[in-house]
Write a protein that holds these residues in place. Sequence first.
Motif, PDB file in Angstrom:
ATOM      1  N   ILE A  85     -66.873-102.135  38.331  1.00  0.00           N
ATOM      2  CA  ILE A  85     -67.491-102.558  37.097  1.00  0.00           C
ATOM      3  C   ILE A  85     -67.137-104.053  36.668  1.00  0.00           C
ATOM      4  CG2 ILE A  85     -67.390-102.100  34.573  1.00  0.00           C
ATOM      5  CD1 ILE A  85     -66.696 -99.323  35.115  1.00  0.00           C
ATOM      6  N   ASP A  86     -67.974-104.640  36.560  1.00  0.00           N
ATOM      7  CA  ASP A  86     -68.118-106.095  35.930  1.00  0.00           C
ATOM      8  C   ASP A  86     -67.995-105.983  34.444  1.00  0.00           C
ATOM      9  OD1 ASP A  86     -68.241-108.790  35.398  1.00  0.00           O
ATOM     10  OD2 ASP A  86     -70.006-109.209  36.606  1.00  0.00           O
ATOM     11  N   LEU A  87     -66.799-106.389  33.992  1.00  0.00           N
ATOM     12  CA  LEU A  87     -66.702-106.169  32.340  1.00  0.00           C
ATOM     13  C   LEU A  87     -67.784-107.281  31.775  1.00  0.00           C
ATOM     14  CD1 LEU A  87     -62.985-105.812  31.968  1.00  0.00           C
ATOM     15  CD2 LEU A  87     -64.912-103.976  32.113  1.00  0.00           C
ATOM     16  N   ARG A  88     -67.737-108.378  32.175  1.00  0.00           N
ATOM     17  CA  ARG A  88     -68.809-109.429  31.810  1.00  0.00           C
ATOM     18  C   ARG A  88     -68.141-109.860  30.237  1.00  0.00           C
ATOM     19  NH1 ARG A  88     -74.723-107.735  32.832  1.00  0.00           N
ATOM     20  NH2 ARG A  88     -74.660-106.191  31.257  1.00  0.00           N
ATOM     21  N   VAL A 104     -62.751 -94.399  43.152  1.00  0.00           N
ATOM     22  CA  VAL A 104     -61.662 -94.946  42.399  1.00  0.00           C
ATOM     23  C   VAL A 104     -62.749 -95.996  41.480  1.00  0.00           C
ATOM     24  CG1 VAL A 104     -61.299 -96.436  44.173  1.00  0.00           C
ATOM     25  CG2 VAL A 104     -59.818 -96.368  42.344  1.00  0.00           C
ATOM     26  N   THR A 105     -62.175 -96.109  40.419  1.00  0.00           N
ATOM     27  CA  THR A 105     -62.828 -97.105  39.492  1.00  0.00           C
ATOM     28  C   THR A 105     -61.998 -98.456  39.555  1.00  0.00           C
ATOM     29  OG1 THR A 105     -63.488 -95.441  37.848  1.00  0.00           O
ATOM     30  CG2 THR A 105     -63.551 -97.738  36.960  1.00  0.00           C
ATOM     31  N   MET A 106     -62.768 -99.617  39.737  1.00  0.00           N
ATOM     32  CA  MET A 106     -62.222-100.904  39.939  1.00  0.00           C
ATOM     33  C   MET A 106     -62.922-101.667  38.816  1.00  0.00           C
ATOM     34  SD  MET A 106     -62.463-102.043  43.863  1.00  0.00           S
ATOM     35  CE  MET A 106     -61.214-103.209  43.818  1.00  0.00           C
ATOM     36  N   LEU A 107     -61.948-102.254  37.836  1.00  0.00           N
ATOM     37  CA  LEU A 107     -62.252-103.005  36.631  1.00  0.00           C
ATOM     38  C   LEU A 107     -62.196-104.500  36.803  1.00  0.00           C
ATOM     39  CD1 LEU A 107     -60.967-100.874  33.673  1.00  0.00           C
ATOM     40  CD2 LEU A 107     -63.243-100.640  35.036  1.00  0.00           C
ATOM     41  N   SER A 108     -63.036-105.336  36.687  1.00  0.00           N
ATOM     42  CA  SER A 108     -62.537-106.968  36.825  1.00  0.00           C
ATOM     43  C   SER A 108     -63.780-107.695  36.384  1.00  0.00           C
ATOM     44  CB  SER A 108     -62.625-107.169  38.380  1.00  0.00           C
ATOM     45  OG  SER A 108     -62.185-108.237  38.881  1.00  0.00           O
ATOM     46  N   TYR A 109     -63.802-108.636  36.429  1.00  0.00           N
ATOM     47  CA  TYR A 109     -64.692-110.042  35.787  1.00  0.00           C
ATOM     48  C   TYR A 109     -64.365-111.195  36.480  1.00  0.00           C
ATOM     49  CZ  TYR A 109     -60.074-110.768  33.311  1.00  0.00           C
ATOM     50  OH  TYR A 109     -58.586-110.828  33.195  1.00  0.00           O
ATOM     51  N   GLY A 110     -65.525-112.109  35.944  1.00  0.00           N
ATOM     52  CA  GLY A 110     -65.605-113.224  36.818  1.00  0.00           C
ATOM     53  C   GLY A 110     -65.556-113.537  38.470  1.00  0.00           C
ATOM     54  N   CYS A 139     -57.924 -95.437  38.881  1.00  0.00           N
ATOM     55  CA  CYS A 139     -58.429 -96.881  38.374  1.00  0.00           C
ATOM     56  C   CYS A 139     -57.664 -98.056  38.721  1.00  0.00           C
ATOM     57  CB  CYS A 139     -58.304 -96.855  36.823  1.00  0.00           C
ATOM     58  SG  CYS A 139     -58.732 -98.477  36.214  1.00  0.00           S
ATOM     59  N   VAL A 140     -58.144 -99.002  39.325  1.00  0.00           N
ATOM     60  CA  VAL A 140     -57.555-100.326  39.937  1.00  0.00           C
ATOM     61  C   VAL A 140     -58.024-101.476  38.876  1.00  0.00           C
ATOM     62  CG1 VAL A 140     -56.894-101.889  41.547  1.00  0.00           C
ATOM     63  CG2 VAL A 140     -56.870 -99.409  42.111  1.00  0.00           C
ATOM     64  N   VAL A 141     -57.276-102.223  38.239  1.00  0.00           N
ATOM     65  CA  VAL A 141     -57.603-103.452  37.493  1.00  0.00           C
ATOM     66  C   VAL A 141     -57.188-104.621  38.381  1.00  0.00           C
ATOM     67  CG1 VAL A 141     -57.390-104.684  35.314  1.00  0.00           C
ATOM     68  CG2 VAL A 141     -57.207-101.996  35.446  1.00  0.00           C
ATOM     69  N   VAL A 142     -58.073-105.742  38.241  1.00  0.00           N
ATOM     70  CA  VAL A 142     -58.140-106.802  39.092  1.00  0.00           C
ATOM     71  C   VAL A 142     -58.274-108.103  38.341  1.00  0.00           C
ATOM     72  CG1 VAL A 142     -58.599-107.871  41.161  1.00  0.00           C
ATOM     73  CG2 VAL A 142     -58.672-105.679  41.213  1.00  0.00           C
TER      74      VAL A 142
END
Length: 337
Positions: A247-250, A221-227, A270-273
């Motif tokens: 993935i750290d979007l930055r 699974v892909t996890m999308l996040s930042y900070g 995909c899970v977005v946090v």
Amino acid sequence: MTRRTMIEAIRDAMDVSMERNDDVVVFGEDVGFFGGVFRCTAGLQKKYGPSRCFDTPISEAGIVGAAIGMAGYGLRPCVEIQFADYVYPAYDQIVSEAARIRYRSNGQFTASMVVRMPTGGGIFGGQTHSQSPEALFTHVAGLKTVVPSNPHDAKGLLIAAIEDDDPVIFLEPKRLYNGPFDGYHDRPVKPWSSSDLGEVPDGHYTVPLGKANVVREGKAVTMLSYGTMVHVSLAAAEAAGVDAEIIDLRTLVPLDLETIKQSVLKTGRCVVVHEATLTSGFGAELAALVQDECFFHLEAPVRRVAGWDTPYPHAQEWDYFPGPDRIARALQEVLEV
């Protein structure tokens, strides 16, 4: 290489930029003599003088308005809004002037400026010191929006932002200022280590705006996040025992859509946090983009894990945050589809 906290890395970025370019100026509430409420600008006024690092009146609209004028005149202001929650009086200046000046002037003027803001919760600051307003800026054409998750990236991204010719909103997760956090409120903040990318190169370097970082490779699974939520996502994946690619979007704008696509096409899930409230948060845009670009490769609906749709709850701060347990449940749900 020097081990630095995020505060030290941000300070070093401004120091390096001011030393390289006399046009870089730093100002805001208490950033001069006092060194800022979080000490991010400590020592800059003493080193560069009060004409290049100075205090302002308590007027966010005045701070940003002055920065726009200076940028139009050829300077490169890097201004601080003491807390992201205080930016709203300056929002009209940011949206109506800074974001549009290149287009309104047909390229004759640009707003080569950075607006730095501590963002998010984790310090029990309550409703007026803990908001995560990134979606208010990602929606505005003409602005770039950056959210670092570690000292190395914070320094490189801030130098890149200062050198950029367009206005950059630079959001600094204050929960990470002095070290990463594993997402559990009953555990202490641990010191930065090399594995947390706490090693920061000395001198000048940049991290390109618009380039994400794969901080953990995986196939399930892909996890999308930042900070801050990058660290909490890592904790969640470990706790759940899930082979997640994180993935750290930055940089939220411009967004590295190609890295996102490559990952989701591989994992099919995909899970977005993010820490901000769910409705109309930046996670909704991410979910829509994944749906648009990867629909025929998805094995499950895109899930979002975010803050509650309520005013920031001071007394329930740690329940409001997406924690490892809540994220782990979302991971299990998309894997069971």
